[in-house]
Motif scaffolding. Sequence first.
Motif, mmCIF file in Angstrom:
data_model
loop_
_atom_site.group_PDB
_atom_site.id
_atom_site.type_symbol
_atom_site.label_atom_id
_atom_site.label_comp_id
_atom_site.label_asym_id
_atom_site.label_seq_id
_atom_site.Cartn_x
_atom_site.Cartn_y
_atom_site.Cartn_z
ATOM 1 N N LEU A 1 44.726 29.001 36.514
ATOM 2 C CA LEU A 1 43.755 30.081 36.378
ATOM 3 C C LEU A 1 42.701 29.882 37.456
ATOM 4 O O LEU A 1 42.050 28.835 37.506
ATOM 5 C CB LEU A 1 43.110 30.064 34.996
ATOM 6 N N GLU B 1 49.806 27.180 33.355
ATOM 7 C CA GLU B 1 49.706 28.146 34.457
ATOM 8 C C GLU B 1 48.293 28.154 35.024
ATOM 9 O O GLU B 1 47.323 28.287 34.268
ATOM 10 C CB GLU B 1 50.125 29.537 33.972
ATOM 11 N N TRP C 1 47.114 33.097 37.595
ATOM 12 C CA TRP C 1 46.185 34.053 37.016
ATOM 13 C C TRP C 1 44.869 34.003 37.772
ATOM 14 O O TRP C 1 44.378 32.914 38.102
ATOM 15 C CB TRP C 1 45.953 33.725 35.548
ATOM 16 N N ARG D 1 48.377 33.821 28.971
ATOM 17 C CA ARG D 1 48.565 32.750 29.948
ATOM 18 C C ARG D 1 48.925 31.462 29.220
ATOM 19 O O ARG D 1 48.328 31.117 28.203
ATOM 20 C CB ARG D 1 47.265 32.537 30.746
ATOM 21 N N ARG D 2 49.903 30.757 29.775
ATOM 22 C CA ARG D 2 50.242 29.440 29.252
ATOM 23 C C ARG D 2 49.286 28.414 29.850
ATOM 24 O O ARG D 2 48.846 28.550 30.998
ATOM 25 C CB ARG D 2 51.686 29.084 29.592
ATOM 26 N N ILE E 1 56.089 38.588 34.343
ATOM 27 C CA ILE E 1 55.725 37.242 33.881
ATOM 28 C C ILE E 1 56.926 36.593 33.203
ATOM 29 O O ILE E 1 57.258 35.427 33.479
ATOM 30 C CB ILE E 1 54.509 37.306 32.933
ATOM 31 N N TYR F 1 40.912 38.259 29.523
ATOM 32 C CA TYR F 1 42.168 38.939 29.843
ATOM 33 C C TYR F 1 42.571 39.803 28.656
ATOM 34 O O TYR F 1 42.236 39.483 27.511
ATOM 35 C CB TYR F 1 43.264 37.908 30.141
#
Length: 188
Positions: free
Chosen positions: A80, A78, A51, A74-75, A39, A68
């Motif tokens: 999902l 990003e 993700w 996760r940003r 990552i 998770y």
Amino acid sequence: MTTLPNRPHTALLVIDVQNGVVAGSPNRDSVIANINTLIDRARAEGVPVVWVQHSSDELKPDSESWQYVPELVRRDAEPLVHKTYYDSFEDTGLEAVLAERGVGQLIVTGAQTDACIRSTLHGALVRGYDVTLVGDAHTTEDLTAFGAPAPEQVIAHTNLYWKWQSAPGRRGGTVGTAEVSFAAADAG
């Protein structure tokens, strides 16, 4: 080498590394550390990190087991993708997410090796993607009580058979975390 036109980019898939999925899995901590390494590298190289999160009777949305693992963050920017089938493409928006980013090559990590990982590997290949499995960045639970091989054997077998996987105009492959390249596959 992807068969998808105008899709020269690579994405990192992080599949189902959820509390209830990886609890008790072999090499859990080292697999998560390897995923974190990937990552960080993907982010540094401007490679999309996508993700994927599974929901089921055992993984009810918003439950602790559905979340998770805390080691992976996760940003907000990003994508999902939520899913209810093993194949991350099946009845989800994954294809649209990848098409929007021009992605034709996938680097796959996560869990479970013998379910969602295998299904997504095959699902991606038949849809035209080049698909690389990171051999030390996926894991599975122990299902020997149900007649399955030991988890370490499931992981080793998947790494072995995916190493030489191919189809017309596309290919699979298995590499370790240190050998991952986010560069687009060559045309030949």
